[in-house]
Design an enzyme around this catalytic site. Sequence first.
Site, mmCIF file in Angstrom:
data_model
loop_
_atom_site.group_PDB
_atom_site.id
_atom_site.type_symbol
_atom_site.label_atom_id
_atom_site.label_comp_id
_atom_site.label_asym_id
_atom_site.label_seq_id
_atom_site.Cartn_x
_atom_site.Cartn_y
_atom_site.Cartn_z
ATOM 1 N N CYS A 37 -36.413 4.056 -1.885
ATOM 2 C CA CYS A 37 -37.898 4.089 -1.893
ATOM 3 C C CYS A 37 -38.488 4.405 -3.088
ATOM 4 C CB CYS A 37 -38.505 4.911 -0.886
ATOM 5 S SG CYS A 37 -37.755 6.569 -0.588
ATOM 6 N N ASP A 39 -38.343 7.458 -4.536
ATOM 7 C CA ASP A 39 -38.786 8.998 -4.531
ATOM 8 C C ASP A 39 -38.157 9.779 -5.449
ATOM 9 O OD1 ASP A 39 -40.586 8.191 -2.494
ATOM 10 O OD2 ASP A 39 -39.514 9.400 -1.028
ATOM 11 N N CYS A 107 -35.085 11.006 3.536
ATOM 12 C CA CYS A 107 -35.660 11.811 3.041
ATOM 13 C C CYS A 107 -35.050 13.187 3.223
ATOM 14 C CB CYS A 107 -37.407 11.929 3.556
ATOM 15 S SG CYS A 107 -38.265 10.482 3.261
#
Lengths: 137, 253
Positions: A37, A39, A107
Amino acid sequence: MSYSDKVIDHYNHPRNVGSMDKSSTDVGTGLVGAPECGDVMKLQIKVNPQTNVIEDAKFKTFGCGSAIASSSLATEWVKGKTVDEALAIKNMDIVKELSLPPVKIHCSVLAEDAIRAAIGDWKKKQETGKPVAAEAK
Amino acid sequence: MTTKSTLTAIGSKPLPDDTHSCWSCGDMRAAHFCASCGKVQPPSPVDYFTFFGMPPKLNLDVAALEKDFYDLSRRLHPDLNARAGSQEQEWSLEQSSLLNDAYRTLRDPIKRTEYLLHLEGVALEEQSKAATERARATGEVKKQIVPPDLLEEVFELNMQLEELRMNKKMGEDDPNLTKEIAGHKIALEAKHDALLQELQTYWTDWDSLIERNHGSKAPAEERAKITAKMVDVLNRRNYIRNLVRDVNAALEE
């Protein structure tokens, strides 16, 4: 997809945002990323050299709400733990606490990676410091 | 006959032989129509490359693909098959939807690459999770998938972007910061282009591997070597793409 109340709370009121002196021997820094993603997450710990207890933790994350909440929670959890206790934190603990959906599990993996990377960096600093300390004795 | 040779020569999931015959006339058929009687066929579980009768190569002629797409979508359109039996109509609906998915995936260079990686069984998230679990078990530090200096760059630029957004919110303007970020933007776009070019060299490696093996499956080891390089480029590209997006947004706000 909707975020859980706990994620929203951490997102709106992130704990321990900030940074510490990267060059300090007591401070370990972990910078990790989730390429899926894009991040990026930075987590820092300050360790008491006598007790190996993590006295302070800071983070800064650029990413989605779940990534921010995972790292915010991670800083809360590591504070007051010894380094070894902090290494026992598993990503699934974070998933459970924040009720992360399957698509956001990465995450929590990122947050665990960040804890490990910060501790790894701190350990490396202690090892490089040791020979000097041994000579001084 | 050409259809048959392409169909059997390619794809990780070739059609089982007994599904090669037309439900209506029994003759050999293509993936969508019978080559002899032209009737719409039930959708087969084939990959998107096979659906278009192409080998799983990554350098593909997008104009030709588009032409095939329009041609097939006309012929598969449920309205055109309105006079056909209800079963055949249903198939044309399913085939049309498969056609749309296949076309949308293959025409886009990144989606096409990701799709091939998917066919090759590359599961990025699983790999990352497994690496974390290994780190947990061994106490070794997990190796980050993207180079540390890229992570550092991404982090620093994000900090600057945050500062720029804050400044704008407060009604303040820091021309030096804006200028610096605008400079980053140009560098990032160049980097993005370079990554796409790098990806294309791996496409070519992949395609020649497919050609060398004439449709039979190339050794897993050789395939994995090339797909790993593609994964690496795509990972780095994800960051750059996000940064370009965020820089543009921050400058325009």
